[in-house]
Scaffold this active site. Structure first.
Site, PDB file in Angstrom:
ATOM      1  N   LYS A 244      -8.447  30.593  -0.789  1.00 53.64           N
ATOM      2  CA  LYS A 244      -8.987  29.477  -1.908  1.00 53.64           C
ATOM      3  C   LYS A 244      -8.654  28.130  -1.258  1.00 53.64           C
ATOM      4  CE  LYS A 244      -6.323  28.284  -5.397  1.00 53.64           C
ATOM      5  NZ  LYS A 244      -5.802  28.205  -6.692  1.00 53.64           N
TER       6      LYS A 244
HETATM    7  C1  R5P Z   1      -2.450  26.648  -9.159  1.00 55.12           C
HETATM    8  O1  R5P Z   1      -1.487  26.494 -10.020  1.00 55.12           O
HETATM    9  C2  R5P Z   1      -3.005  27.914  -9.004  1.00 55.12           C
HETATM   10  O2  R5P Z   1      -3.227  28.197  -7.684  1.00 55.12           O
HETATM   11  C3  R5P Z   1      -4.266  27.772  -9.624  1.00 55.12           C
HETATM   12  O3  R5P Z   1      -4.788  29.009  -9.745  1.00 55.12           O
HETATM   13  C4  R5P Z   1      -5.443  27.043  -8.911  1.00 55.12           C
HETATM   14  O4  R5P Z   1      -5.084  25.805  -8.473  1.00 55.12           O
HETATM   15  C5  R5P Z   1      -6.879  27.017  -9.649  1.00 55.12           C
HETATM   16  O5  R5P Z   1      -6.672  26.281 -10.813  1.00 55.12           O
HETATM   17  P1  R5P Z   1      -7.436  24.794 -10.891  1.00 55.12           P
HETATM   18  O6  R5P Z   1      -8.817  25.134 -10.983  1.00 55.12           O
HETATM   19  O7  R5P Z   1      -6.902  24.533 -12.366  1.00 55.12           O
HETATM   20  O8  R5P Z   1      -7.079  24.004  -9.946  1.00 55.12           O
END
Ligand code: R5P
Length: 292
Positions: free
Chosen positions: A202
């Protein structure tokens, strides 16, 4: 003695070769059956992409906006997600065990938003992951931070454990306050994670050259949504990411903080799985939102 009836004709179709199709996900062809089966429960095999609904933010942020009541705010969204990214605490307490798609479990943690975030350690055992029947374990990797080596070591340990049990490892490339969000940085971070064994990664979308980030990474990349932006902009972000090689999104705040979260996740699905243009998906969002 074997039951060998020689009077009945049998058709083995010996002229038809057995199928030997490649697995649909980039870089995943040589993985074991269990791992592939779990990945097929995260990514949709028909589009090769995923809409991961991320709501693990509480593991360092506490009950942030939109996540005050996960049972009321998030559970209604789960039928529209390909997979859920969350902590074991929320999984056990809130998510109905009748949920059958893949679970991506947050597996690192430690510091809160009040401290140096890169100082994370592994926070879940592999036995617990098996018990919870998860498809992947997610670990934060802080390239360029004070605790870079420690976070890489967390990831490589998880890769070793996950590979033993057929559980995927999602490396999450974290961006600290001092870290530049440039294509160069994301090429470095994603490639390091892939080379060191992550099953998929990611990262964040960057304008200009994002396709060099996806091209240079031999495993699938999904993008985080990041801070809340207007709904049309979030749909554009998702669209550009998948058009430039991402295998989907891991989106949290731009879904659960939207004015109409159930409508928003359905609009995101259109963009990710059907290549629908952002403007059209936004119309769908508005229509579904009005029907509410
Ligand atoms: C961080 O808190 C996490 O890895 C989230 O799952 C990630 O950042 C995705 O969430 P967002 O779209 O809110 O950034």
């Amino acid at each position: 003695m074997a039951d060998e009836d020689t009077t009945q004709a049998k058709d083995f179709q010996a002229d038809v070769p057995a199928p030997n199709d490649p697995f649909f996900l980039k870089g995943s062809n040589n993985l074991d059956w269990g791992l592939k089966n779990r990945l097929a429960n995260i990514f949709d095999p028909s589009s090769g992409r995923t809409v991961m609904l991320a709501f693990d933010h509480g593991y360092f942020l506490g009950p942030t906006s939109g996540l005050e009541r996960v049972d009321l705010d998030i559970v209604p969204l789960t039928p529209y997600a390909d997979t859920l990214m969350l902590t074991r605490g929320i999984l056990r307490t809130v998510i109905p065990p009748t949920y059958t798609r893949g679970i991506v479990l947050r597996a690192s943690g430690g510091p809160s938003i009040l401290r140096e975030l890169s100082d994370e350690q592994l926070a879940v055992s592999i036995e617990e992951a098996v018990r919870l029947n998860v498809a992947a374990l997610a670990v934060q990797v802080f390239i360029g931070s004070e605790h870079e080596t420690q976070s890489i070591h967390n990831m490589t340990r998880l890769v070793d454990l996950g590979n033993q049990y057929g559980i995927a490892t999602l490396a999450v490339t974290a961006v600290g306050k001092e870290m530049a969000r440039t294509p160069q940085y994301f090429r470095l971070a994603t490639r390091m994670c892939a080379e060191l064994g992550a099953t998929y990664i990611k990262t964040y979308y960057v304008e200009d050259e994002f396709e060099t980030v996806t091209a240079g990474c031999p495993v699938p990349i999904v993008i985080a949504g990041g801070k809340k932006i207007p709904e049309l902009d979030a749909l554009e972000l998702a669209y550009k990411a998948v058009q430039e090689g991402a295998a989907g999104v891991d989106m949290g705040r731009n879904i659960f903080q939207a004015d109409h979260p159930v409508a928003m996740i359905q609009a995101v699905r259109k963009v990710v799985h059907e290549d629908v243009k952002p403007a059209e998906a936004f119309e769908l969002y508005q229509t579904l939102g009005r029907e509410g």
